[in-house]
Scaffold this motif. Sequence first.
Motif, PDB file in Angstrom:
ATOM      1  N   GLU A 164     -21.981  22.768  10.708  1.00 53.65           N
ATOM      2  CA  GLU A 164     -22.194  23.253  12.070  1.00 53.65           C
ATOM      3  C   GLU A 164     -21.536  22.370  13.119  1.00 53.65           C
ATOM      4  N   ASN A 165     -21.457  21.071  12.859  1.00 52.66           N
ATOM      5  CA  ASN A 165     -21.038  20.137  13.904  1.00 52.66           C
ATOM      6  C   ASN A 165     -19.689  19.461  13.683  1.00 52.66           C
ATOM      7  N   PHE A 166     -19.156  19.524  12.472  1.00 52.91           N
ATOM      8  CA  PHE A 166     -17.851  18.927  12.190  1.00 52.91           C
ATOM      9  C   PHE A 166     -16.993  19.955  11.463  1.00 52.91           C
ATOM     10  N   LYS A 167     -16.535  20.924  12.203  1.00 52.06           N
ATOM     11  CA  LYS A 167     -15.789  22.030  11.617  1.00 52.06           C
ATOM     12  C   LYS A 167     -14.353  21.619  11.282  1.00 52.06           C
ATOM     13  N   VAL A 168     -13.827  22.208  10.228  1.00 48.69           N
ATOM     14  CA  VAL A 168     -12.433  21.996   9.840  1.00 48.69           C
ATOM     15  C   VAL A 168     -11.608  23.182  10.322  1.00 48.69           C
ATOM     16  N   GLU A 169     -10.475  22.887  10.932  1.00 48.38           N
ATOM     17  CA  GLU A 169      -9.580  23.932  11.418  1.00 48.38           C
ATOM     18  C   GLU A 169      -8.234  23.819  10.707  1.00 48.38           C
ATOM     19  N   ALA A 170      -7.728  24.941  10.220  1.00 49.85           N
ATOM     20  CA  ALA A 170      -6.449  24.958   9.508  1.00 49.85           C
ATOM     21  C   ALA A 170      -5.773  26.304   9.764  1.00 49.85           C
ATOM     22  N   GLU A 171      -4.769  26.630   8.939  1.00 50.93           N
ATOM     23  CA  GLU A 171      -4.042  27.888   9.098  1.00 50.93           C
ATOM     24  C   GLU A 171      -3.901  28.585   7.750  1.00 50.93           C
TER      25      GLU A 171
END
Length: 278
Positions: A164-171
Amino acid sequence: MKRVIVFAAMVCAVLTVSAQDKKVVVVDKFADNTTETSDVVDALRTDIIAGLNATTRLTVVDVNVMTDLPATTNERLKAFGEKGINYVIGGTLNTMTYDKDVKDGKTTYTSHVSYTLTVTDVETGESVASKNYTDLSSLNKTEEEAAIAVVKKAHGAMKKFVDENFKVEAEIADLEQENEKKGAVTVYVTTGSAQGIQKGQIFEVFSEVTVANRNVRKKIGELKAKEVVAEDMTLCEVKNGGKDIQAKHKAGVKMTVVSRAKKSLFDTIDKGLDNLLQ
């Protein structure tokens, strides 16, 4: 109706871990608002550290191994920053109560705990997240045993806390499998073991569109991690939105994926109740 989420709002709402690094967090000493012995709050803190480490999403530092830290908050944050720490996780043991039950001559105790976790941005000094937790443990022989048993349940709550608090963002890097009926069936995303991604991780898929001269993110689907194949690559199955994902990939449209926590049974019940009340 599909959700349209303003990009700026998403950035403010969560702490996003890019696909190139892990965030470094320090777990500070916990406050204790109860009359319990220090063993109880220490057990809570130790179990939370173990739970955070088990997610493999973060690099976790125990403040107890750090020496010569300043006393004032601002100076401590400065010292943390100089050591490469991004966030401080703090905690407070709020309450601990007990129920005594005597049945067939046998006495047991049920403990009820309430505690709070906070996340502070080292660079800005701002509190960026706060979450209250409650739990219970029954059929314990003594109050002391009940207290330790209930705080040790904190370990299991850390997966969702981190999601919830440390989201991973990628493509989305490429489509691995597709068919005429479903569109994209499996895809590769540009994040993997280096960011603590594990099998079963859920991702939401977004594409960027322009609405009223503003760039916004529109959710177009969801993925589930099937196999972590490299430090920076994961094979995912498409849970929904396969047609949209396929079309945008063929059109060369960039698609961003953002990790999210799995929805629990209670989340589903809460959503159902909200819909009934509307």
